[in-house]
Design an enzyme around this catalytic site. Sequence first.
Site, PDB file in Angstrom:
ATOM      1  N   LYS A 111       1.009  -1.070  -0.005  1.00 21.62           N
ATOM      2  CA  LYS A 111       0.105   0.064   0.208  1.00 21.62           C
ATOM      3  C   LYS A 111       1.146   1.165   0.132  1.00 21.62           C
ATOM      4  O   LYS A 111       2.019   1.167   0.563  1.00 21.62           O
ATOM      5  CB  LYS A 111      -1.047   0.064   1.189  1.00 21.62           C
ATOM      6  CG  LYS A 111      -2.231   0.732   0.906  1.00 21.62           C
ATOM      7  CD  LYS A 111      -3.066  -0.052   0.097  1.00 21.62           C
ATOM      8  CE  LYS A 111      -4.545   0.785   0.007  1.00 21.62           C
ATOM      9  NZ  LYS A 111      -5.423   0.020  -0.777  1.00 21.62           N
ATOM     10  N   ASN A 238     -17.153   6.072  -6.273  1.00 20.86           N
ATOM     11  CA  ASN A 238     -17.087   5.173  -7.423  1.00 20.86           C
ATOM     12  C   ASN A 238     -17.499   3.605  -7.153  1.00 20.86           C
ATOM     13  O   ASN A 238     -18.395   3.057  -7.490  1.00 20.86           O
ATOM     14  CB  ASN A 238     -15.562   5.104  -7.825  1.00 20.86           C
ATOM     15  CG  ASN A 238     -15.323   4.017  -8.823  1.00 20.86           C
ATOM     16  OD1 ASN A 238     -16.100   3.880  -9.940  1.00 20.86           O
ATOM     17  ND2 ASN A 238     -14.325   3.036  -8.949  1.00 20.86           N
ATOM     18  N   SER A 367      -7.289  -5.658 -11.461  1.00 19.91           N
ATOM     19  CA  SER A 367      -5.983  -5.108 -11.457  1.00 19.91           C
ATOM     20  C   SER A 367      -5.140  -6.312 -12.054  1.00 19.91           C
ATOM     21  O   SER A 367      -4.157  -6.004 -12.758  1.00 19.91           O
ATOM     22  CB  SER A 367      -5.363  -4.434 -10.209  1.00 19.91           C
ATOM     23  OG  SER A 367      -6.000  -3.124 -10.007  1.00 19.91           O
TER      24      SER A 367
END
Length: 476
Positions: A111, A238, A367
């Site tokens: 992260k 989103n 991803s």
Amino acid sequence: MANALAPEAHYNFFSSVERSFDKAAQFTKWEKGILEQIKACNSVYRMRFPVRVGSSIEVIEAYRVQHSHHKLPCKGGIRFSEEVNQDEVMALAALMTYKCAIVNVPFGGAKGGIKINPRNYTPFQLEAITRRYTAELVKKNFIGPGIDVPAPDYGTGEREMSWILDTYMSLRPGEVDGLGCVTGKPIAQGGVRGRKEATGLGVFYGLRELCNVKEDMEKLGLEPGLDGKRVVIQGLGNVGYHAAKYFYEAGSKITCLIEFDGAIYSEKGMNPDEVLKHRQETGSILNFPGSKNLTINMEGLEVDCDILIPAALENVIDADNAPRIKAKIIGEAANGPITPEADEILAKKGVIVVPDMFLNAGGVTVSYFEWLKNLSHVRYGRLGKRFDENMNIHILQVIEDLTGKKVSAQERKFIAHGADEVDLVYSGLEETMYTALHEVREAYMKNPKINDMRTAAYVAAIDKVGASYEQLGIFP
């Protein structure tokens, strides 16, 4: 009107992740040393770098944490927020490790974060900050298609990912797989179709599959399926918007929507597209036609409903408000929206909490598909789409000739369709969420001492990461 979206955190986020880990670890076979290795953050990179902002130079604080190297590359988003700190980034990196393990994505967790409020900077200044951050990552070998692959997170998107890609490629010229250094990119720069809606769609797929499990629904006094189920969603960004959209299209009733400036409620349900249009026109979801405003936005979490989806910030459900939560199912679309204390209260009430480390894994799953696309250097569907369409048309023609009957033009078009990129991405995401839910549920069902799905998810993740270390021969 109260405008706080979440109560102030009163505890260490990383410690709460470790606490959940320790709770689950007792149900695994691994010895203490292996568990300590799985739990520990392998690498923490804290940096400060100067960037010219207007007429002055500002020193920017930023982080990149690689939690686990049991599989490479590491994977995790980069967030831009004034709330970014080392503890938060370490916790989110740890959750990424377990998240990837649960959905069978072969990455270690990571992260990143930059401690800024992006609203306080111009696009030019944000670009300078993002490019300098990327250069710092390259300098310390903290980014690369086989090392560490960032992605968008809170406060970032395709634009920032394109800056990261361009900076990386300029510093690593000629790297044939360089496009795979970051995901969440624009389509024109190697991105994959379906990435934008991936997390919200994954939330939908995961909760839909849970609601199709008849025995679980019977325990809650609900009918299987999504039709008519009352859904409350916190956060219309989103993730929250796309989750709301897919639930609405599946026949669920979106009865309450919660934002930072207030909440709206309608017993008949609301169309999220119309709410979004209202917000664009007025600047707020409040006063949406056919709904009533709630005096305090956080009261929306306590509305009577079948499914509650926190899709905003951490710690919004704590020991104080957990006893008043009326939802039968809580789907954690956000990271860490429920504190450990609240978890215990909800479990005793019989609420099914579908944990973040599984439910919001749609983003990292897609991803992964984007990363594979970048390494293969070919768009999904390009090789097989026309072949499949021609074969389907041929089979249909044979059946029509044999039966003497013709299908309608609309049916012919549907049957003939060959899968393109977005079809394959959706299919892969649906399969991933379906399989992962049942793996977590299996861990939950086979051990009567496990009283919540979060612990079961940790058990499933720990077992997979532990097996990876064992296979690597690190622990002879």
